[in-house]
Design an enzyme around this catalytic site. Structure first.
Site, short mmCIF file in Angstrom:
data_model
loop_
_atom_site.label_atom_id
_atom_site.label_comp_id
_atom_site.label_asym_id
_atom_site.label_seq_id
_atom_site.Cartn_x
_atom_site.Cartn_y
_atom_site.Cartn_z
N SER A 181 0.85 -1.19 0.00
CA SER A 181 0.00 0.00 0.00
C SER A 181 0.88 1.24 0.00
O SER A 181 1.67 1.44 -0.92
CB SER A 181 -0.96 -0.03 1.20
OG SER A 181 -1.86 1.05 1.15
N THR A 182 0.81 2.06 1.03
CA THR A 182 1.56 3.32 1.07
C THR A 182 3.05 3.07 0.89
O THR A 182 3.65 2.30 1.62
CB THR A 182 1.33 4.05 2.40
OG1 THR A 182 -0.07 4.15 2.65
CG2 THR A 182 1.95 5.43 2.38
N HIS A 207 -2.73 -0.94 -3.34
CA HIS A 207 -3.84 -0.01 -3.11
C HIS A 207 -3.61 1.24 -3.95
O HIS A 207 -2.65 1.98 -3.74
CB HIS A 207 -3.94 0.38 -1.64
CG HIS A 207 -4.25 -0.77 -0.74
ND1 HIS A 207 -3.90 -0.79 0.59
CD2 HIS A 207 -4.90 -1.95 -0.96
CE1 HIS A 207 -4.33 -1.92 1.14
NE2 HIS A 207 -4.92 -2.64 0.22
N MET A 300 -0.03 1.12 5.09
CA MET A 300 -0.78 1.53 6.26
C MET A 300 -1.84 0.49 6.60
O MET A 300 -2.42 -0.13 5.72
CB MET A 300 -1.46 2.87 5.95
CG MET A 300 -2.20 3.48 7.12
SD MET A 300 -1.06 4.11 8.35
CE MET A 300 -0.14 5.29 7.38
N ASP A 303 -4.42 -4.60 6.16
CA ASP A 303 -4.90 -5.40 5.03
C ASP A 303 -3.80 -6.36 4.58
O ASP A 303 -2.67 -5.96 4.35
CB ASP A 303 -5.32 -4.49 3.87
CG ASP A 303 -5.99 -5.27 2.75
OD1 ASP A 303 -6.68 -6.26 3.05
OD2 ASP A 303 -5.83 -4.88 1.57
#
Length: 360
Positions: A181-182, A207, A300, A303
Protein backbone atom coordinates in the site's frame (compact mmCIF):
# COMPACT_ATOMS: atom_id res chain seq x y z
CA UNK A 1 1.84 21.59 23.21
CA UNK A 2 0.47 21.58 19.66
CA UNK A 3 0.24 18.00 18.41
CA UNK A 4 -1.78 18.75 15.28
CA UNK A 5 -0.71 17.60 11.82
CA UNK A 6 0.65 20.70 10.06
CA UNK A 7 -0.43 20.76 6.41
CA UNK A 8 0.63 22.95 3.51
CA UNK A 9 -1.53 23.07 0.37
CA UNK A 10 0.22 23.89 -2.92
CA UNK A 11 -2.21 24.38 -5.83
CA UNK A 12 -2.60 27.15 -8.39
CA UNK A 13 -6.40 27.01 -8.12
CA UNK A 14 -7.75 29.35 -5.46
CA UNK A 15 -10.95 27.29 -5.32
CA UNK A 16 -9.05 24.05 -4.65
CA UNK A 17 -6.93 25.71 -1.96
CA UNK A 18 -10.03 27.08 -0.25
CA UNK A 19 -12.05 23.86 -0.37
CA UNK A 20 -9.21 21.61 0.79
CA UNK A 21 -8.39 24.05 3.60
CA UNK A 22 -12.01 24.15 4.75
CA UNK A 23 -12.20 20.35 4.56
CA UNK A 24 -9.04 19.68 6.56
CA UNK A 25 -9.80 22.12 9.38
CA UNK A 26 -12.97 20.14 10.13
CA UNK A 27 -10.60 17.62 11.71
CA UNK A 28 -9.43 18.95 15.10
CA UNK A 29 -6.14 17.07 14.67
CA UNK A 30 -5.16 18.95 11.50
CA UNK A 31 -3.88 22.50 11.08
CA UNK A 32 -3.46 24.16 7.68
CA UNK A 33 -0.37 26.33 8.10
CA UNK A 34 -0.34 27.65 4.51
CA UNK A 35 -2.18 27.42 1.21
CA UNK A 36 -0.09 28.79 -1.65
CA UNK A 37 -0.30 29.03 -5.43
CA UNK A 38 2.96 27.39 -6.47
CA UNK A 39 6.15 25.70 -5.19
CA UNK A 40 8.18 28.92 -5.12
CA UNK A 41 5.76 30.46 -2.63
CA UNK A 42 5.79 27.16 -0.74
CA UNK A 43 9.58 27.15 -0.39
CA UNK A 44 9.55 30.66 1.04
CA UNK A 45 6.93 29.72 3.64
CA UNK A 46 8.80 26.52 4.52
CA UNK A 47 11.85 28.52 5.52
CA UNK A 48 9.99 29.54 8.68
CA UNK A 49 7.47 26.73 9.23
CA UNK A 50 7.96 23.20 7.88
CA UNK A 51 4.80 21.14 7.33
CA UNK A 52 4.22 17.53 8.36
CA UNK A 53 2.32 16.87 5.12
CA UNK A 54 2.14 18.69 1.79
CA UNK A 55 -0.93 18.44 -0.47
CA UNK A 56 0.50 19.07 -3.93
CA UNK A 57 -0.91 19.72 -7.39
CA UNK A 58 1.11 18.61 -10.42
CA UNK A 59 0.44 21.20 -13.13
CA UNK A 60 1.36 24.69 -11.92
CA UNK A 61 3.06 27.79 -13.35
CA UNK A 62 6.69 28.75 -12.60
CA UNK A 63 7.54 25.28 -11.20
CA UNK A 64 5.57 22.08 -11.72
CA UNK A 65 4.73 19.81 -8.80
CA UNK A 66 6.94 16.95 -9.97
CA UNK A 67 10.06 19.13 -10.05
CA UNK A 68 9.24 20.45 -6.59
CA UNK A 69 8.63 16.93 -5.27
CA UNK A 70 12.00 15.68 -6.53
CA UNK A 71 13.75 18.67 -5.01
CA UNK A 72 11.95 18.09 -1.71
CA UNK A 73 12.79 14.38 -1.57
CA UNK A 74 16.46 15.02 -2.29
CA UNK A 75 16.83 17.76 0.33
CA UNK A 76 14.35 17.02 3.13
CA UNK A 77 11.94 14.12 2.52
CA UNK A 78 8.43 15.03 3.66
CA UNK A 79 5.15 13.11 3.17
CA UNK A 80 3.37 14.39 0.06
CA UNK A 81 -0.23 13.75 -1.02
CA UNK A 82 -0.75 14.37 -4.72
CA UNK A 83 -4.00 16.12 -5.67
CA UNK A 84 -4.21 15.27 -9.36
CA UNK A 85 -6.61 15.32 -12.26
CA UNK A 86 -7.81 12.03 -13.72
CA UNK A 87 -7.06 13.30 -17.22
CA UNK A 88 -4.59 11.08 -19.07
CA UNK A 89 -1.74 13.57 -18.94
CA UNK A 90 -2.36 14.23 -15.26
CA UNK A 91 -2.50 10.51 -14.50
CA UNK A 92 0.89 9.93 -16.13
CA UNK A 93 2.41 12.80 -14.15
CA UNK A 94 0.89 11.41 -10.97
CA UNK A 95 2.47 8.01 -11.63
CA UNK A 96 5.83 9.77 -11.97
CA UNK A 97 5.16 11.54 -8.69
CA UNK A 98 4.41 8.27 -6.90
CA UNK A 99 7.63 6.87 -8.29
CA UNK A 100 9.48 9.95 -7.01
CA UNK A 101 8.25 9.44 -3.46
CA UNK A 102 4.69 10.74 -3.01
CA UNK A 103 2.79 8.55 -0.55
CA UNK A 104 -0.85 9.01 -1.56
CA UNK A 105 -3.13 10.30 -4.31
CA UNK A 106 -6.35 12.31 -4.24
CA UNK A 107 -7.95 12.18 -7.69
CA UNK A 108 -9.97 15.14 -8.88
CA UNK A 109 -11.95 15.71 -12.09
CA UNK A 110 -11.25 18.48 -14.58
CA UNK A 111 -14.76 19.87 -14.09
CA UNK A 112 -16.80 20.23 -10.90
CA UNK A 113 -13.72 20.15 -8.67
CA UNK A 114 -15.31 22.15 -5.84
CA UNK A 115 -18.30 19.82 -5.50
CA UNK A 116 -16.10 16.74 -5.86
CA UNK A 117 -13.74 17.79 -3.07
CA UNK A 118 -16.64 18.73 -0.81
CA UNK A 119 -18.23 15.32 -1.38
CA UNK A 120 -14.89 13.53 -0.82
CA UNK A 121 -13.94 15.38 2.37
CA UNK A 122 -13.46 12.26 4.48
CA UNK A 123 -11.17 10.75 1.85
CA UNK A 124 -9.05 13.91 1.82
CA UNK A 125 -8.74 13.90 5.60
CA UNK A 126 -7.86 10.19 5.67
CA UNK A 127 -5.21 10.64 2.97
CA UNK A 128 -3.53 13.40 4.97
CA UNK A 129 -3.67 11.43 8.21
CA UNK A 130 -2.23 8.35 6.50
CA UNK A 131 0.55 10.39 4.93
CA UNK A 132 1.42 11.92 8.30
CA UNK A 133 2.12 8.45 9.68
CA UNK A 134 4.64 7.70 6.95
CA UNK A 135 8.16 7.56 8.34
CA UNK A 136 6.66 7.97 11.83
CA UNK A 137 10.04 7.95 13.58
CA UNK A 138 11.12 11.00 11.57
CA UNK A 139 7.86 12.77 12.38
CA UNK A 140 8.33 12.18 16.09
CA UNK A 141 5.18 10.10 16.56
CA UNK A 142 3.10 13.22 17.15
CA UNK A 143 0.10 12.11 15.11
CA UNK A 144 -3.11 11.04 16.78
CA UNK A 145 -4.77 8.09 15.07
CA UNK A 146 -8.23 8.62 13.65
CA UNK A 147 -10.91 6.21 14.81
CA UNK A 148 -11.24 3.73 11.93
CA UNK A 149 -14.70 3.08 10.51
CA UNK A 150 -16.13 -0.45 10.65
CA UNK A 151 -14.46 -2.72 8.12
CA UNK A 152 -15.34 -5.99 6.44
CA UNK A 153 -13.10 -9.04 6.25
CA UNK A 154 -12.32 -11.17 3.20
CA UNK A 155 -15.42 -13.23 4.09
CA UNK A 156 -17.41 -10.59 2.22
CA UNK A 157 -15.82 -11.69 -1.08
CA UNK A 158 -14.43 -15.22 -0.71
CA UNK A 159 -15.11 -17.99 1.80
CA UNK A 160 -12.28 -19.39 3.90
CA UNK A 161 -11.04 -22.95 3.72
CA UNK A 162 -8.54 -24.75 1.52
CA UNK A 163 -9.17 -25.96 -2.01
CA UNK A 164 -9.81 -29.63 -2.66
CA UNK A 165 -6.86 -31.95 -2.15
CA UNK A 166 -7.33 -33.42 -5.63
CA UNK A 167 -7.01 -30.02 -7.25
CA UNK A 168 -3.89 -29.15 -5.26
CA UNK A 169 -1.86 -32.11 -6.50
CA UNK A 170 -2.42 -31.44 -10.21
CA UNK A 171 0.35 -28.86 -10.47
CA UNK A 172 3.59 -27.92 -8.77
CA UNK A 173 3.82 -24.57 -10.56
CA UNK A 174 4.86 -21.81 -8.20
CA UNK A 175 3.11 -18.46 -7.95
CA UNK A 176 4.13 -15.34 -6.04
CA UNK A 177 1.52 -13.07 -4.41
CA UNK A 178 2.50 -9.57 -3.29
CA UNK A 179 0.48 -7.06 -1.27
CA UNK A 180 1.42 -3.47 -0.57
CA UNK A 181 0.00 0.00 0.00
CA UNK A 182 1.56 3.32 1.07
CA UNK A 183 5.05 3.50 -0.42
CA UNK A 184 4.37 0.38 -2.45
CA UNK A 185 4.86 1.85 -5.89
CA UNK A 186 8.55 2.37 -5.17
CA UNK A 187 8.85 -0.95 -3.31
CA UNK A 188 7.29 -2.92 -6.16
CA UNK A 189 9.57 -1.26 -8.67
CA UNK A 190 12.58 -2.16 -6.53
CA UNK A 191 11.53 -5.83 -6.34
CA UNK A 192 10.13 -6.48 -9.82
CA UNK A 193 12.99 -4.82 -11.71
CA UNK A 194 15.37 -7.27 -10.03
CA UNK A 195 13.49 -10.43 -11.03
CA UNK A 196 14.31 -12.33 -14.25
CA UNK A 197 11.90 -13.17 -17.05
CA UNK A 198 11.95 -16.82 -15.96
CA UNK A 199 10.38 -15.96 -12.61
CA UNK A 200 7.12 -17.72 -11.60
CA UNK A 201 3.87 -15.92 -12.31
CA UNK A 202 3.18 -13.02 -9.95
CA UNK A 203 -0.11 -11.50 -8.75
CA UNK A 204 -0.08 -8.11 -7.05
CA UNK A 205 -2.49 -5.95 -5.09
CA UNK A 206 -1.31 -2.36 -4.71
CA UNK A 207 -3.84 -0.01 -3.11
CA UNK A 208 -4.35 2.56 -5.85
CA UNK A 209 -7.27 4.45 -7.42
CA UNK A 210 -8.97 3.36 -10.63
CA UNK A 211 -7.14 4.12 -13.89
CA UNK A 212 -3.82 4.60 -12.13
CA UNK A 213 -3.19 0.85 -11.94
CA UNK A 214 -3.11 0.55 -15.74
CA UNK A 215 -0.55 3.33 -16.03
CA UNK A 216 1.44 1.91 -13.14
CA UNK A 217 1.55 -1.48 -14.88
CA UNK A 218 2.66 0.17 -18.13
CA UNK A 219 5.45 1.96 -16.35
CA UNK A 220 6.70 -1.22 -14.66
CA UNK A 221 6.44 -3.11 -17.94
CA UNK A 222 8.83 -0.61 -19.52
CA UNK A 223 11.35 -1.14 -16.70
CA UNK A 224 11.17 -4.90 -16.06
CA UNK A 225 12.30 -8.04 -17.83
CA UNK A 226 8.94 -9.46 -16.74
CA UNK A 227 5.73 -8.73 -18.63
CA UNK A 228 3.67 -6.47 -16.35
CA UNK A 229 0.04 -5.57 -17.04
CA UNK A 230 -3.20 -4.68 -15.34
CA UNK A 231 -5.14 -7.88 -14.79
CA UNK A 232 -8.28 -8.71 -16.75
CA UNK A 233 -10.82 -11.38 -15.81
CA UNK A 234 -9.63 -14.81 -16.92
CA UNK A 235 -5.97 -13.86 -17.44
CA UNK A 236 -3.59 -16.79 -16.95
CA UNK A 237 -0.89 -16.61 -14.30
CA UNK A 238 2.19 -17.87 -16.13
CA UNK A 239 5.96 -17.62 -15.62
CA UNK A 240 7.37 -14.26 -16.57
CA UNK A 241 4.06 -12.40 -16.15
CA UNK A 242 2.96 -9.97 -13.43
CA UNK A 243 -0.75 -9.22 -13.05
CA UNK A 244 -1.69 -6.12 -11.06
CA UNK A 245 -5.21 -5.89 -9.64
CA UNK A 246 -7.20 -3.08 -11.27
CA UNK A 247 -8.12 -0.18 -9.01
CA UNK A 248 -11.66 -0.38 -7.71
CA UNK A 249 -12.07 -4.18 -8.12
CA UNK A 250 -10.94 -7.27 -6.22
CA UNK A 251 -8.59 -9.83 -7.77
CA UNK A 252 -8.68 -13.52 -6.81
CA UNK A 253 -6.47 -16.41 -7.83
CA UNK A 254 -8.44 -19.29 -9.37
CA UNK A 255 -7.72 -22.71 -10.87
CA UNK A 256 -8.73 -24.16 -14.22
CA UNK A 257 -7.39 -27.69 -14.18
CA UNK A 258 -3.63 -27.38 -13.76
CA UNK A 259 -3.63 -23.72 -14.78
CA UNK A 260 -3.80 -20.66 -12.54
CA UNK A 261 -6.02 -17.79 -13.65
CA UNK A 262 -7.37 -14.65 -12.01
CA UNK A 263 -10.92 -13.53 -11.42
CA UNK A 264 -11.69 -9.79 -11.32
CA UNK A 265 -14.82 -9.14 -9.30
CA UNK A 266 -16.83 -6.34 -7.78
CA UNK A 267 -17.73 -6.46 -4.12
CA UNK A 268 -17.71 -4.45 -0.93
CA UNK A 269 -14.62 -2.80 0.49
CA UNK A 270 -12.53 -5.26 2.52
CA UNK A 271 -10.43 -3.67 5.26
CA UNK A 272 -11.64 -0.42 3.66
CA UNK A 273 -9.94 -1.33 0.37
CA UNK A 274 -10.89 -2.56 -3.08
CA UNK A 275 -8.79 -4.30 -4.27
CA UNK A 276 -7.91 -5.94 -0.98
CA UNK A 277 -4.71 -7.84 -0.23
CA UNK A 278 -6.60 -10.14 2.16
CA UNK A 279 -8.93 -11.22 -0.67
CA UNK A 280 -6.01 -12.07 -2.97
CA UNK A 281 -4.02 -13.85 -0.27
CA UNK A 282 -7.01 -15.94 0.87
CA UNK A 283 -7.60 -17.09 -2.70
CA UNK A 284 -3.91 -18.02 -2.99
CA UNK A 285 -4.14 -20.07 0.21
CA UNK A 286 -7.22 -21.78 -1.14
CA UNK A 287 -6.07 -22.58 -4.68
CA UNK A 288 -2.26 -22.62 -4.56
CA UNK A 289 -1.48 -23.68 -0.98
CA UNK A 290 2.15 -24.69 -0.54
CA UNK A 291 2.88 -23.84 -4.19
CA UNK A 292 2.57 -20.14 -3.35
CA UNK A 293 4.98 -17.56 -1.98
CA UNK A 294 3.42 -14.62 -0.13
CA UNK A 295 5.02 -11.21 0.32
CA UNK A 296 3.69 -8.26 2.32
CA UNK A 297 5.46 -4.93 2.04
CA UNK A 298 5.13 -1.32 3.11
CA UNK A 299 1.62 -0.07 3.82
CA UNK A 300 -0.78 1.53 6.26
CA UNK A 301 -3.19 -0.58 8.32
CA UNK A 302 -3.53 -4.35 8.42
CA UNK A 303 -4.90 -5.40 5.03
CA UNK A 304 -3.18 -8.63 4.03
CA UNK A 305 -2.07 -9.75 7.49
CA UNK A 306 -4.84 -12.31 8.03
CA UNK A 307 -4.67 -13.46 4.41
CA UNK A 308 -0.92 -14.03 4.72
CA UNK A 309 -1.55 -16.07 7.86
CA UNK A 310 -3.95 -18.24 5.87
CA UNK A 311 -1.29 -18.70 3.17
CA UNK A 312 1.26 -19.60 5.85
CA UNK A 313 -1.09 -22.12 7.45
CA UNK A 314 -1.73 -23.67 4.00
CA UNK A 315 2.00 -24.33 3.60
CA UNK A 316 3.11 -21.27 1.61
CA UNK A 317 6.48 -19.61 2.28
CA UNK A 318 5.83 -16.08 3.52
CA UNK A 319 7.94 -12.93 3.64
CA UNK A 320 7.57 -9.43 5.08
CA UNK A 321 9.51 -6.25 4.42
CA UNK A 322 11.65 -5.14 7.35
CA UNK A 323 10.77 -1.93 9.19
CA UNK A 324 14.14 -0.40 8.23
CA UNK A 325 13.08 -0.02 4.56
CA UNK A 326 9.30 0.45 4.92
CA UNK A 327 7.72 3.83 4.23
CA UNK A 328 5.01 2.64 6.65
CA UNK A 329 5.49 -0.54 8.70
CA UNK A 330 1.79 -1.10 9.41
CA UNK A 331 0.90 -4.05 7.14
CA UNK A 332 4.12 -6.04 7.66
CA UNK A 333 4.02 -5.38 11.40
CA UNK A 334 0.49 -6.77 11.71
CA UNK A 335 1.39 -9.86 9.67
CA UNK A 336 4.44 -10.50 11.87
CA UNK A 337 2.32 -10.03 15.00
CA UNK A 338 -0.13 -12.70 13.78
CA UNK A 339 2.66 -15.22 13.21
CA UNK A 340 2.04 -15.12 9.46
CA UNK A 341 5.64 -14.48 8.39
CA UNK A 342 8.48 -16.95 7.92
CA UNK A 343 11.15 -14.42 6.97
CA UNK A 344 11.57 -10.66 7.52
CA UNK A 345 13.93 -8.95 5.08
CA UNK A 346 14.92 -5.45 3.95
CA UNK A 347 13.62 -4.54 0.51
CA UNK A 348 16.85 -5.17 -1.40
CA UNK A 349 17.02 -8.79 -0.19
CA UNK A 350 13.45 -9.77 -1.09
CA UNK A 351 14.04 -10.54 -4.82
CA UNK A 352 16.92 -12.93 -4.07
CA UNK A 353 14.96 -14.63 -1.30
CA UNK A 354 12.02 -15.23 -3.64
CA UNK A 355 14.24 -16.75 -6.31
CA UNK A 356 15.95 -18.97 -3.75
CA UNK A 357 12.59 -20.11 -2.34
CA UNK A 358 11.43 -21.01 -5.85
CA UNK A 359 14.58 -23.08 -6.40
CA UNK A 360 14.07 -24.82 -3.06
Amino acid sequence: MNNKIKVMIVDDSAVVRQVISQTLVRDPGIEVIAAVADPLFAMRRMESDWPDVIVLDIEMPRMDGLTFLRKLMSERPTPVVICSSLAERGAEATMNALSAGAVAVITKPRMGVKQFLEDSGNDVIQAVRSAARANASRLGGRVLAAAPPPKLSADAVISSGLGSGAAMVRTTDRIIAIGTSTGGTQALEAVLTRLPAVCPGIVVVQHMPERFTAMFAERLNSLCELEVREAAHGDRVVPGRVLIAPGGRHMLLARSGAQYTVEIVDGPLVNRHRPSVDVLFRSCAKFAGRNALGVIMTGMGDDGARGLKEMHDAGARTFAEDESTCVVFGMPKEAIRLGAVDTVLPLDRIPGALLQACRD
